[in-house]
Design an enzyme around this catalytic site. Sequence first.
Site, PDB file in Angstrom:
ATOM      1  N   ASP A  54       0.874  -1.165   0.000  1.00 36.32           N
ATOM      2  CA  ASP A  54       0.000   0.000   0.000  1.00 36.32           C
ATOM      3  C   ASP A  54       0.921   1.227   0.000  1.00 36.32           C
ATOM      4  OD1 ASP A  54      -2.073   1.765   0.034  1.00 36.32           O
ATOM      5  OD2 ASP A  54      -3.091   0.915   1.764  1.00 36.32           O
TER       6      ASP A  54
HETATM    7  C1  BGC Z   1      -4.926   3.489   0.180  1.00 36.56           C
HETATM    8  C2  BGC Z   1      -5.065   2.483  -0.941  1.00 36.56           C
HETATM    9  C3  BGC Z   1      -4.902   3.176  -2.268  1.00 36.56           C
HETATM   10  C4  BGC Z   1      -3.566   3.875  -2.298  1.00 36.56           C
HETATM   11  C5  BGC Z   1      -3.269   4.574  -3.607  1.00 36.56           C
HETATM   12  C6  BGC Z   1      -3.679   4.353   0.044  1.00 36.56           C
HETATM   13  O1  BGC Z   1      -3.729   5.432   0.904  1.00 36.56           O
HETATM   14  O2  BGC Z   1      -4.914   2.819   1.412  1.00 36.56           O
HETATM   15  O3  BGC Z   1      -6.313   1.846  -0.858  1.00 36.56           O
HETATM   16  O4  BGC Z   1      -5.017   2.261  -3.312  1.00 36.56           O
HETATM   17  O5  BGC Z   1      -3.540   4.838  -1.262  1.00 36.56           O
HETATM   18  O6  BGC Z   1      -4.033   5.696  -3.748  1.00 36.56           O
END
Ligand code: BGC
Length: 779
Positions: free
Chosen positions: A280
């Site tokens: 993530d």
């Molecule tokens: C989130 C993810 C997301 C990623 C990219 C993170 O803050 O937890 O779900 O895909 O950002 O935007």
Amino acid sequence: MRTKILKPGTISCLIGLLTAQLMFAQETPQLGKHPMESVINAMTIEEKAHLLIGTGMAGMNSNSSAVGQTQILVPGSAGTTYPIPRLGIPSIVLADGPAGLRIAPLRDHDPNTYYCTGFPVGSLLASTWNTELVENTGKAMGNEVLEYGVDVLLAPAMNIHRNPLCGRNFEYYSEDPVVTGKIAAAMVKGIQSNGVGTSIKHFAANNQETNRMNNDARVAPRAMREIYLKGFEIAVKEAQPWTVMSSYNYINGIYTSENKTLLTDILRQEWGFKGVVMSDWLGGKHTVAQIEAGNDLLQPGQAYQYEELVTALKNGQLSMADANISIARILELVVRSPRFNKYSYSNKPDLKAHADVARKSAAEGMVLLKNDNATLPLTVKTKNIAAFGITSYDFIAGGTGSGDVNKAYTISLTDGLKNAGYRIDKTISSTYANYRLEELAKLPKDESPFAQFMPKKPIEEIVPSTELLDHAVKVNDIALITIGRSSGEFFDRKVDSDFNLSENEQKLINVVCDAFQKKGKKVIVILNIGGVIETASWKSKPDAILLAGQAGQEAGNAVADALYGKTNPSGKLTDTYPMTYADAWSSENFPKVISDNQFDMSMITSTGMVKNEKRNIDYTVYAEGIYVGYRYFEKFNIPVSYPFGYGLSYTSFEYSNATLIENNGGYSATVTIKNTGKYPGKEVVQLYVAAPESKYADKPVKELKAFAKTAVLKPGESETITLKYTKADLASFNTLEQAWITDAGKYKAQIGASSVDMKVELPFEISNTEWMEKVNKAF
Ligand code: BGC
């Protein structure tokens, strides 16, 4: 000795051959043209380090010379992989998210717009219990991914609804792993049918937003296997997503992105996952440990990670073999991508057709919670509507954060009703419009780059004056009250004025119900929410309650369709609605007092954080084990407000002719569903299994094992539904033996319309206890 005389022509031929061979040997290998191994061998250590991490993120220091790659390729996308043009390796584009594609709608010096369709949020889509519909929604979503030049959609999100207050529950599907897994598999199949990838997320046990990058989820192995991993297992086995996104949190002291048992032994060896695991965004701490664990790609990519990887590859701290495994996986992903295959995208997906898909899926996920005296569908006499509640006019299409979509519009409830030909009382609507303007003007402007991720500050609900009520009752046929909730990434919800209604919301329901019902007029409450709220204290007051969810850009039209009966609500709850917040066992171990200042910028980077030992902040004990949702309420006889699987219809259904056949460890149940009412409608059919007592595991009263939905049945029409499960699906996880065990004994398959409304019971017996699968020791 005979001398062989070479003719001049032969010599030039030979020279030609040698030169060609030499040239071939020296030609730089190209991805897709030459063996993958030769491409990897031709990479420098620096290139390898670059490829293992993304190219950085808008507003951040990039790791590489490919600064701004993400913004150049598809502005507003979340990340890109590193391009190495000399080896024929392009960048591929990754973008959010679960309710539709999230990219920037406008671009500098470009008159075109790049809006995407705002589909219903995950919790609403799951409430359809319709895997075919979810797959179709995924098809439409994936088409926008393809046509806007994106390669991987960072969706679906599929963490379990462990507690009602998790701020991202709207993105996720259910408290139950079978619903979660089946719906996610359908979504993956639909999106990937376009030749683009998905990233099922967040793997795993990411069940709270508070201190999400540092929280340690302390979960017992059985609960991990049966509740928190099960949905991912189903999705991986049934749909093979191209990628999996590891989560931010620790599980029992190890960051998920650094956990080899989770990412390699379980995900790949046990389940057969073949794709890329990516972190993530900014998740995890130890770069080398992440790659070694099988977290192939670090997103969005940070300069320190690049430095660490180069050093580790040079001094052998990270073996070249480990790095090459991840690199090969990333290259395989690139080779599958539309960008590598030079797909010429149009930037013009059919947004009109997709809006229609969004509207249909929204209508089918709505759950009719109450409908006394056939209040709904609205009669033809109903023409004038008094709409109360701020969100009637400012309908919430979805949650905030990365799960939000830059859509061209959102149809509010009142606009949807107007589109359907109803008159919305103007005196009331202008009262709300003026109030909203005044309140909005009072809110401080947030100009930080993170403002777009912040949940909307709720405006305190207004209680209508006696004069307004008198007017409303006099000139309108019916009253609607919308109760709305918004939540999103970074924050968990609160109990006061969020899970519970605010004082003013309670008063609003009281005064409107009193005024209208006194005059024999009905009141309908519309719940414009993405997660569970308290309903027990007020549900007796209105005549009808429709859980409209957060239904995407077409929300208002879809609610209107349901209210006047163009569609018959056929959604059912994928969560239990408890009597009080404290009733859910997990509430003992969930962040409670969250201040508005909880969002601390230091939390967006996990490097260098000091780990404190604050309960529910730094660590969270999953004391309830497998007793999440209905498994808990049933086992401990706790009354609930609305049970799991519940939902009414404008029509009624009869269940008959149930059969159960066993064949070689596979069970197939059939049941005939007949529409016995007056309206066409669909029925969600749920199959639960109650297991015998076991010496290996404490068992829930029953567990959902299969579900299906009928087609639209006209009054009098029937359909025979087949529901399948296997002996392995009946196994519980035994931690001592590290094995899935199906006990011998007497079982009951129960088929019903909700978890408390069983229509038929089909007993069956298993004669020998069976060890279905011995697995890796984990957690
Ligand atoms: C989130 C993810 C997301 C990623 C990219 C993170 O803050 O937890 O779900 O895909 O950002 O935007």
